[in-house]
Design an enzyme around this catalytic site. Structure first.
Site, PDB file in Angstrom:
ATOM      1  N   ASN A  23       0.794  -1.231   0.000  1.00  0.00           N
ATOM      2  CA  ASN A  23       0.000   0.000   0.000  1.00  0.00           C
ATOM      3  C   ASN A  23       0.826   1.280   0.000  1.00  0.00           C
ATOM      4  O   ASN A  23       0.272   2.371  -0.006  1.00  0.00           O
ATOM      5  CB  ASN A  23      -0.993  -0.013   1.167  1.00  0.00           C
ATOM      6  CG  ASN A  23      -2.094  -1.037   0.922  1.00  0.00           C
ATOM      7  OD1 ASN A  23      -2.219  -1.565  -0.185  1.00  0.00           O
ATOM      8  ND2 ASN A  23      -2.853  -1.342   1.945  1.00  0.00           N
ATOM      9  N   ARG A  93      -8.722  -1.766  -7.459  1.00  0.00           N
ATOM     10  CA  ARG A  93      -9.342  -0.465  -7.192  1.00  0.00           C
ATOM     11  C   ARG A  93      -8.298   0.622  -7.000  1.00  0.00           C
ATOM     12  O   ARG A  93      -8.537   1.792  -7.246  1.00  0.00           O
ATOM     13  CB  ARG A  93     -10.205  -0.539  -5.935  1.00  0.00           C
ATOM     14  CG  ARG A  93     -11.290  -1.555  -5.962  1.00  0.00           C
ATOM     15  CD  ARG A  93     -12.145  -1.407  -4.745  1.00  0.00           C
ATOM     16  NE  ARG A  93     -12.758  -0.100  -4.765  1.00  0.00           N
ATOM     17  CZ  ARG A  93     -12.247   0.993  -4.194  1.00  0.00           C
ATOM     18  NH1 ARG A  93     -11.085   0.919  -3.580  1.00  0.00           N
ATOM     19  NH2 ARG A  93     -12.847   2.145  -4.268  1.00  0.00           N
ATOM     20  N   CYS A 117     -16.237  -3.683  -3.770  1.00  0.00           N
ATOM     21  CA  CYS A 117     -15.543  -4.974  -3.687  1.00  0.00           C
ATOM     22  C   CYS A 117     -16.181  -5.728  -2.526  1.00  0.00           C
ATOM     23  O   CYS A 117     -17.136  -5.267  -1.917  1.00  0.00           O
ATOM     24  CB  CYS A 117     -14.047  -4.765  -3.472  1.00  0.00           C
ATOM     25  SG  CYS A 117     -13.654  -4.173  -1.835  1.00  0.00           S
ATOM     26  N   ARG A 122     -16.911   1.228  -1.306  1.00  0.00           N
ATOM     27  CA  ARG A 122     -15.635   1.873  -1.651  1.00  0.00           C
ATOM     28  C   ARG A 122     -15.823   3.108  -2.551  1.00  0.00           C
ATOM     29  O   ARG A 122     -15.285   3.208  -3.635  1.00  0.00           O
ATOM     30  CB  ARG A 122     -14.692   0.874  -2.323  1.00  0.00           C
ATOM     31  CG  ARG A 122     -14.530  -0.460  -1.628  1.00  0.00           C
ATOM     32  CD  ARG A 122     -13.849  -0.415  -0.284  1.00  0.00           C
ATOM     33  NE  ARG A 122     -12.473   0.002  -0.312  1.00  0.00           N
ATOM     34  CZ  ARG A 122     -11.439  -0.800  -0.542  1.00  0.00           C
ATOM     35  NH1 ARG A 122     -11.650  -2.037  -0.821  1.00  0.00           N
ATOM     36  NH2 ARG A 122     -10.210  -0.332  -0.529  1.00  0.00           N
ATOM     37  N   PRO A 123     -16.649   4.071  -2.154  1.00  0.00           N
ATOM     38  CA  PRO A 123     -16.853   5.270  -2.983  1.00  0.00           C
ATOM     39  C   PRO A 123     -15.554   6.076  -3.124  1.00  0.00           C
ATOM     40  O   PRO A 123     -14.642   5.907  -2.321  1.00  0.00           O
ATOM     41  CB  PRO A 123     -17.899   6.069  -2.207  1.00  0.00           C
ATOM     42  CG  PRO A 123     -17.778   5.599  -0.809  1.00  0.00           C
ATOM     43  CD  PRO A 123     -17.368   4.164  -0.863  1.00  0.00           C
ATOM     44  N   VAL A 124     -15.484   6.935  -4.134  1.00  0.00           N
ATOM     45  CA  VAL A 124     -14.314   7.798  -4.321  1.00  0.00           C
ATOM     46  C   VAL A 124     -14.742   9.271  -4.365  1.00  0.00           C
ATOM     47  O   VAL A 124     -14.022  10.125  -4.882  1.00  0.00           O
ATOM     48  CB  VAL A 124     -13.532   7.430  -5.606  1.00  0.00           C
ATOM     49  CG1 VAL A 124     -12.861   6.075  -5.458  1.00  0.00           C
ATOM     50  CG2 VAL A 124     -14.435   7.482  -6.840  1.00  0.00           C
ATOM     51  N   LEU A 126     -14.725  11.560  -2.201  1.00  0.00           N
ATOM     52  CA  LEU A 126     -13.812  12.522  -1.553  1.00  0.00           C
ATOM     53  C   LEU A 126     -12.610  12.835  -2.451  1.00  0.00           C
ATOM     54  O   LEU A 126     -12.089  13.955  -2.468  1.00  0.00           O
ATOM     55  CB  LEU A 126     -13.365  11.989  -0.187  1.00  0.00           C
ATOM     56  CG  LEU A 126     -14.519  11.759   0.807  1.00  0.00           C
ATOM     57  CD1 LEU A 126     -13.993  11.178   2.122  1.00  0.00           C
ATOM     58  CD2 LEU A 126     -15.307  13.043   1.072  1.00  0.00           C
ATOM     59  N   ARG A 398      -2.422 -11.266  -4.202  1.00  0.00           N
ATOM     60  CA  ARG A 398      -2.437  -9.826  -4.496  1.00  0.00           C
ATOM     61  C   ARG A 398      -1.580  -9.062  -3.510  1.00  0.00           C
ATOM     62  O   ARG A 398      -1.026  -8.017  -3.833  1.00  0.00           O
ATOM     63  CB  ARG A 398      -3.870  -9.284  -4.428  1.00  0.00           C
ATOM     64  CG  ARG A 398      -4.802  -9.862  -5.462  1.00  0.00           C
ATOM     65  CD  ARG A 398      -6.121  -9.135  -5.468  1.00  0.00           C
ATOM     66  NE  ARG A 398      -5.900  -7.697  -5.455  1.00  0.00           N
ATOM     67  CZ  ARG A 398      -6.881  -6.806  -5.317  1.00  0.00           C
ATOM     68  NH1 ARG A 398      -8.117  -7.218  -5.162  1.00  0.00           N
ATOM     69  NH2 ARG A 398      -6.633  -5.525  -5.325  1.00  0.00           N
TER      70      ARG A 398
HETATM   71  C1  EPZ Z   1      -6.734   1.890   1.701  1.00  0.00           C
HETATM   72  O1  EPZ Z   1      -7.916   1.737   0.957  1.00  0.00           O
HETATM   73  C2  EPZ Z   1      -5.999   0.559   1.609  1.00  0.00           C
HETATM   74  N1  EPZ Z   1      -5.661   0.282   0.203  1.00  0.00           N
HETATM   75  C3  EPZ Z   1      -6.881  -0.544   2.178  1.00  0.00           C
HETATM   76  O2  EPZ Z   1      -6.116  -1.746   2.154  1.00  0.00           O
HETATM   77  C4  EPZ Z   1      -7.217  -0.206   3.634  1.00  0.00           C
HETATM   78  O3  EPZ Z   1      -8.080  -1.193   4.142  1.00  0.00           O
HETATM   79  C5  EPZ Z   1      -7.886   1.172   3.696  1.00  0.00           C
HETATM   80  O4  EPZ Z   1      -7.039   2.165   3.086  1.00  0.00           O
HETATM   81  C6  EPZ Z   1      -8.160   1.616   5.131  1.00  0.00           C
HETATM   82  O5  EPZ Z   1      -6.957   1.642   5.849  1.00  0.00           O
HETATM   83  C7  EPZ Z   1      -4.598   0.914  -0.342  1.00  0.00           C
HETATM   84  O6  EPZ Z   1      -3.925   1.714   0.293  1.00  0.00           O
HETATM   85  C8  EPZ Z   1      -4.296   0.574  -1.775  1.00  0.00           C
HETATM   86  P1  EPZ Z   1     -10.158   4.580   2.527  1.00  0.00           P
HETATM   87  P2  EPZ Z   1      -8.817   3.047   0.605  1.00  0.00           P
HETATM   88  O7  EPZ Z   1     -10.385   5.545   1.418  1.00  0.00           O
HETATM   89  O8  EPZ Z   1      -7.951   4.219   0.487  1.00  0.00           O
HETATM   90  C9  EPZ Z   1     -14.728   5.769   2.906  1.00  0.00           C
HETATM   91  C10 EPZ Z   1      -5.689  -3.996   1.738  1.00  0.00           C
HETATM   92  O9  EPZ Z   1      -6.156  -4.990   2.285  1.00  0.00           O
HETATM   93  N2  EPZ Z   1     -14.488   6.647   1.737  1.00  0.00           N
HETATM   94  O10 EPZ Z   1      -9.197   4.942   3.593  1.00  0.00           O
HETATM   95  O11 EPZ Z   1      -9.687   2.667  -0.550  1.00  0.00           O
HETATM   96  C11 EPZ Z   1     -14.619   4.289   2.545  1.00  0.00           C
HETATM   97  O12 EPZ Z   1     -15.859   3.810   2.054  1.00  0.00           O
HETATM   98  C12 EPZ Z   1      -6.592  -2.845   1.371  1.00  0.00           C
HETATM   99  O13 EPZ Z   1      -4.469  -3.822   1.465  1.00  0.00           O
HETATM  100  C13 EPZ Z   1     -15.524   7.455   1.281  1.00  0.00           C
HETATM  101  O14 EPZ Z   1     -16.635   7.445   1.825  1.00  0.00           O
HETATM  102  O15 EPZ Z   1      -9.709   3.172   1.894  1.00  0.00           O
HETATM  103  C14 EPZ Z   1     -14.251   3.656   3.868  1.00  0.00           C
HETATM  104  O16 EPZ Z   1     -15.426   3.456   4.629  1.00  0.00           O
HETATM  105  C15 EPZ Z   1      -8.053  -3.187   1.603  1.00  0.00           C
HETATM  106  N3  EPZ Z   1     -15.300   8.271   0.200  1.00  0.00           N
HETATM  107  C16 EPZ Z   1     -13.388   4.729   4.553  1.00  0.00           C
HETATM  108  O17 EPZ Z   1     -13.661   5.950   3.850  1.00  0.00           O
HETATM  109  C17 EPZ Z   1     -14.081   8.314  -0.427  1.00  0.00           C
HETATM  110  O18 EPZ Z   1     -13.924   9.085  -1.402  1.00  0.00           O
HETATM  111  C18 EPZ Z   1     -11.892   4.464   4.485  1.00  0.00           C
HETATM  112  O19 EPZ Z   1     -11.581   4.185   3.144  1.00  0.00           O
HETATM  113  C19 EPZ Z   1     -13.045   7.476   0.044  1.00  0.00           C
HETATM  114  C20 EPZ Z   1     -13.272   6.663   1.134  1.00  0.00           C
END
Ligand code: EPZ
Length: 421
Positions: A23, A93, A117, A122-124, A126, A398
């Site tokens: 990551n 993703r 997934c 996993r919305p984007v 933000l 992965r």
């Molecule tokens: C990163 O995912 C990691 N992946 C994930 O690791 C990890 O579980 C996660 O951070 C939390 O620590 C990578 O770094 C490639 P988030 P990410 O955005 O960035 C919500 C693994 O096993 N959210 O921190 O996709 C989201 O739904 C993977 O290696 C929004 O609502 O996670 C979640 O509830 C799995 N809108 C929370 O925030 C957004 O635009 C945290 O998600 C973005 C996120």
């Protein structure tokens, strides 16, 4: 699809080296798109997701060399397209991490919307909110994010949820924006800090990484740099938990104990004797059955959600009742159904799991559903009586380099069976 055959073979004993952090490697490889000069990355883990990122950069027209299996040199100067196609994004993703760099450095990006997934929607939103605040025009069409900006402008962005890749995408975009960008409620994960270090080596002006407020002063261009990826704390933690769950003694070298405070506290509470040095961590259960622990996942420096499934496997075998609360993702208990097949006692109530430990688990055919769930199933299988078959272990490939080799070094009896269909 390959499967694992794992024979419960008593306590794990031995030591392994941690690989580079998946990551951190993924955003760092994407950061190469910010510059027209080569980025030389070392300590790159040999993983499916890294390979997918390499394919993504190649199909954009980047020059990608691999002087050794753990090094990659990317030169984005010859880039011909700013498209991240559905075929690649649907398998990973984290491809969303090309969005910020492409808009900032090339003025446009066309990235397939990453679907949900197994662990959540996993919305984007933000990521997109931040780029719009910096002046990008964003259109969602045909399953793609189309983003345009002649020149991004610095902005103050407040995340209403802590997002790791959201913080990383916008930190990368801000390096080439006009003026200052402030990211408030930013993610503090060590992988964010490592990306900031790499960007600084490329000439970016960043401060505050590792705190909730990151400041970036935009510069005109970034230049060639070398960066070595930090060790993988989740891989490290997964092997330590495997050692504890099997009542053994496991030492992980080439890692950094400072990244795993919250996990080490829990391993100590479970009865593990923890020894650490500048680059190693050892857990010794001294043949004792672990004690159940309570887990509440939080953004770093809280307990990492990526270690939740592994700790559930430990609780399944522990003395007492452990309560796990998953606060980051809405559906990250998929491993529970499979652990129940091994005889575990788990009750799920919303985002809380109540686990009553059992002295022994019994082997049964099970199936991996996502990356960290697969690690959880391997840990439980190592401590179960009999031979467990785990299907769909491509999930594990992965994010874990040389799984069989590392577990075999610890005395595990684990065999990969390639299924021809
Ligand atoms: C990163 O995912 C990691 N992946 C994930 O690791 C990890 O579980 C996660 O951070 C939390 O620590 C990578 O770094 C490639 P988030 P990410 O955005 O960035 C919500 C693994 O096993 N959210 O921190 O996709 C989201 O739904 C993977 O290696 C929004 O609502 O996670 C979640 O509830 C799995 N809108 C929370 O925030 C957004 O635009 C945290 O998600 C973005 C996120």
């Amino acid at each position: 699809m390959d499967k694992f055959i794992i024979a419960g073979n008593g306590p794990l004993h031995g030591e392994i080296d941690a690989s580079g952090a998946k990551n951190a490697a993924l955003p760092i490889l994407c950061a190469s798109l910010l510059s027209d000069e080569p980025l030389h990355v070392s300590n790159v883990p040999k993983l499916w997701d890294v390979n997918t990122t390499r394919k993504l950069l190649l199909q954009m027209g980047c020059a990608v060399e691999q002087p050794t299996p753990h090094e990659m040199v990317i030169d984005a100067k010859p880039i011909t397209t700013c498209v991240a196609p559905y075929e690649l994004v649907k398998t990973m993703r984290a491809s969303i991490l090309v969005l910020g760099p492409l808009v900032a450095a090339r003025g446009e990006a066309h990235v397939s919307l990453p679907g949900g997934c197994a662990i959540g929607a996993r919305p984007v939103n933000l990521h997109l909110m931040g780029l719009e605040a910096m002046g990008a025009e964003i259109k969602l069409e045909g399953g793609f994010i189309h983003a345009y900006a002649r020149k991004l402008k610095g902005a103050r962005i407040v995340f209403d949820t802590v997002t790791v890749t959201g913080t990383e995408n916008l930190m990368m975009a801000a390096t080439l924006a006009e003026g200052e960008t402030v990211l408030e409620n930013a993610a503090r994960e060590p992988e964010v800090v490592d990306l900031a270090r790499c960007l600084r080596a490329m000439g970016a002006r960043i401060s505050g990484e590792g705190t909730t407020t990151i400041r970036v002063q935009g510069v005109a261009a970034l230049h060639a740099a070398q960066h070595s990826v930090l060790p993988d704390r989740i891989e490290t933690g997964s092997y330590l938990v495997a050692g504890a769950a099997t009542r053994g003694r496991v030492r992980v070298n080439k890692t950094d104990p400072a990244m795993l405070d919250a996990v080490l506290v829990k391993l100590q509470q479970a009865g593990g004797k923890i020894a650490t040095g500048p680059d190693f961590i050892e857990v010794d259960m001294q043949g004792k059955r672990p004690l159940a622990v309570n887990i509440h996942t939080m953004p770093h420096p809280g307990f990492p959600t990526d270690m939740q499934a592994q700790m559930m496997a430990l609780n399944c075998l522990a003395e007492g009742v452990g309560v796990i609360k998953e606060t980051i993702f809405e559906n990250r208990f998929m491993h529970a159904q499979e652990l129940l097949r091994l005889g575990a006692d788990i009750r799920i109530e919303g985002n809380t799991a109540v686990i009553t430990g059992k002295e022994r688990l019994q082997a049964a055919p099970i199936m991996a559903t996502d990356l960290r769930a697969s690690a959880s199933l391997v840990i439980a299988a190592l401590a179960a009586d009999g031979e467990t078959f785990i299907d769909r272990i491509y999930h594990m490939d992965r994010g874990y380099e040389d799984i069989e080799g590392k577990f075999a070094a610890l005395g595990a009896r684990i065999k990969r069976v390639a299924k021809l269909m």
